[in-house]
Design an enzyme around this catalytic site. Structure first.
Site, PDB file in Angstrom:
ATOM      1  N   LYS A 120      -7.616  -0.145   6.605  1.00 42.54           N
ATOM      2  CA  LYS A 120      -7.866  -1.191   5.607  1.00 42.54           C
ATOM      3  C   LYS A 120      -6.540  -1.832   5.253  1.00 42.54           C
ATOM      4  O   LYS A 120      -5.502  -1.160   5.255  1.00 42.54           O
ATOM      5  CB  LYS A 120      -8.487  -0.597   4.340  1.00 42.54           C
ATOM      6  N   HIS A 173      -4.452  -2.737  -0.256  1.00 40.34           N
ATOM      7  CA  HIS A 173      -5.053  -3.370  -1.425  1.00 40.34           C
ATOM      8  C   HIS A 173      -4.047  -3.430  -2.566  1.00 40.34           C
ATOM      9  O   HIS A 173      -3.231  -2.530  -2.744  1.00 40.34           O
ATOM     10  CB  HIS A 173      -6.295  -2.584  -1.856  1.00 40.34           C
ATOM     11  N   HIS A 178      -3.154  -0.546  -4.925  1.00 39.22           N
ATOM     12  CA  HIS A 178      -2.225   0.538  -4.572  1.00 39.22           C
ATOM     13  C   HIS A 178      -0.785   0.215  -4.979  1.00 39.22           C
ATOM     14  O   HIS A 178       0.106   1.046  -4.818  1.00 39.22           O
ATOM     15  CB  HIS A 178      -2.277   0.827  -3.069  1.00 39.22           C
TER      16      HIS A 178
END
Length: 500
Positions: A60, A63, A66
């Protein structure tokens, strides 16, 4: 008893004179070690500290959520390191679990190796979204996901090969983002490293009589004080596969064996508070007394992080936006200096703005993100810290730092200089306070006050008589403040700039 006021004044003057001379000499000699050699830290045990932070999920894009774990963990690691601890920085990637069963099954159905090479994380993200959507109304896909994860757990070659490809691609992409943030890790670990050890943990729990089986066939550990199962933690699925907490138990035990740490700090959002409470409880129940020296540092959520294009999902978008906005602000400012790499400076100043905005309050609190406010040159912002540091660097570059030859501290006994010198004396106290509760707000507030005092002094100061003893003393003071600002910013995870 009669006290001669003149004698008393002389004693105070002598004390202040000697104290300020000592402070400025220490700053000159110790530089980046200033404050950390204080006797305040004599009682603190120095040893090996493991800090686990950032920990995004592989396959992924990074984001923006984080970001907090990454910069907070980096601050804690920097702080501990500055005080003499041997710090091991661990990025414990979310690289195992049922979601990879879903992704693996999804890639076999919808994936394309050519697209994976061109834009790896975007393609994996698209596949994950598509397979989740399909799985909602198709039980066959859910079954395929469970089967793929079972194959992973059993180390089946083809399944492992695909998973390894996902992991390597992701780590490579993440490292580019970490480089922009100025963050590094000693170890890239992950749940996958401990999936076999997790089964050993289950066996240990069984041998100690701590593992119980529910009617549904799941393995649990009873954490209730009365032993009535009113509070328990599930450590094993009914099909025998491990869970997140099982792998966390294995990881903690493995790290203790590998690094013999004196303390271990986990940096995650506050929603995982119960998870870590249970983790530490189980470790203690297994006889691992060192779990008392494990700590969870929780943080709140960031609200309203948007760009001009709408909601920000990925951290790269946030960093690009910070750089672009800062570059625009710099181009519109009359005081901006000519720079060889203005984009690099804009990136560093933009990141410092993000960090200071995050660190101003208690870490456990949620806060609202405001682009315009965090990038202001005035007020308690990272931009203001960078501006103060760059202003001092400019003066020192032009006139020197006053370190050559003797200087007279008595020439710094005006009220504004005294205020700055008194503030510098508090630097060790602020570091001590920071290491007690691992909150960066103390250091941010200290650096802000120091910057405000310095800018006020520069505003009223007439720069003339550059060779006079008074000016040489001033330069020594400027050099000291510049050093402390740089040291403090580096601990926060900010790269100081010399021009802006």
């Amino acid at each position: 008893m009669y006290i001669n006021e003149q004698d008393n004044h002389l004693e105070v003057y002598t004390f202040v004179f000697v104290l300020f001379q000592k402070v400025l000499e220490q700053l000159c000699q110790e530089r980046h070690k200033f404050g950390v050699k204080s006797e305040l830290f004599d009682g603190l045990k120095k040893g090996t500290t493991v800090v686990e932070f950032s920990s995004p999920n592989i396959a992924k894009k990074f984001h923006a959520g984080h970001l907090r774990s990454t910069i907070i963990g980096n601050f804690i690691a920097n702080l501990k390191e500055s005080l003499g601890n041997n710090v091991i920085r661990v990025n414990y990637l979310g690289d195992w679990g049922m979601q990879f069963g879903l992704l693996g099954a999804g890639f076999q159905l919808f994936g394309c190796q050519e697209k994976l090479k061109k834009n790896p994380l975007q393609h994996l993200f698209d596949v994950y979204v598509q397979v989740n959507k399909e799985a909602e109304n198709n039980e066959v896909i859910g079954q395929a996901a469970r089967e793929f994860f079972r194959r992973l757990e059993q180390q089946e070659h083809q399944a492992l090969l695909l998973w390894k490809q996902f992991r390597e691609i992701t780590v490579e992409e993440y490292q580019q983002v970490y480089k922009r943030l100025g963050v590094h890790f000693d170890i890239y670990s992950g749940e996958s490293f401990h999936q076999q050890q997790a089964q050993e943990v289950v066996q240990q729990l069984q041998r100690r009589g701590l593992l119980k089986t529910t009617e549904k066939g799941t393995g649990v550990v009873d954490l209730s004080s009365a032993g009535d199962m009113s509070s328990y933690s599930t450590v094993l699925r009914s099909d025998g596969t491990s869970l997140y907490i099982t792998r966390d138990l294995a990881a903690a035990i493995d790290r203790k064996e590998r690094y013999n740490f004196d303390e271990m700090i986990y940096v995650t959002d506050k929603s995982q508070g119960i998870h870590f409470q249970q983790l530490f409880q189980i470790l203690l129940a297994m006889g691992h007394s060192w779990a008392e020296r494990c700590q969870h540092v929780p943080f709140g959520l960031v609200q309203g992080m948007k760009t001009r294009l709408g909601e920000v999902v990925f951290l790269e978008d946030v960093l690009d936006e910070a750089r672009a906005r800062m570059l625009r602000n710099m181009s519109q400012s009359k005081t901006t200096k000519e720079m060889v790499y203005p984009e690099d400076t804009a990136e560093k100043v933009g990141i410092s703005a993000l960090i200071v905005q995050d660190f101003k309050g208690p870490l456990g609190s949620d806060y609202k993100f405001d682009w315009d406010r965090i990038l202001q040159a005035q007020g308690d912002t990272g931009v203001f810290l960078q501006y103060t540091h760059a202003r001092l660097c400019s003066l020192i570059h032009r006139y020197g730092d006053g370190e050559e030859g003797a200087f007279d501290p008595s020439l710094l006994l005006d009220q504004r200089s005294i205020s700055i010198l008194q503030h510098l004396l508090r630097y060790d106290e602020v570091l001590y306070q920071s290491v007690q509760d691992l909150q960066p707000k103390h250091l941010v507030n200290f650096l802000m006050t120091l910057s405000v005092d310095m800018i006020i002094l520069l505003y009223y100061l007439i720069i003339k008589c550059l060779c006079s003893p008074a000016w040489l003393a001033r330069l020594r003071l400027f050099g000291g403040v510049c050093t402390v600002l740089a040291n403090g910013m580096k601990i926060l995870g900010i790269t100081p700039v010399e021009k802006m």
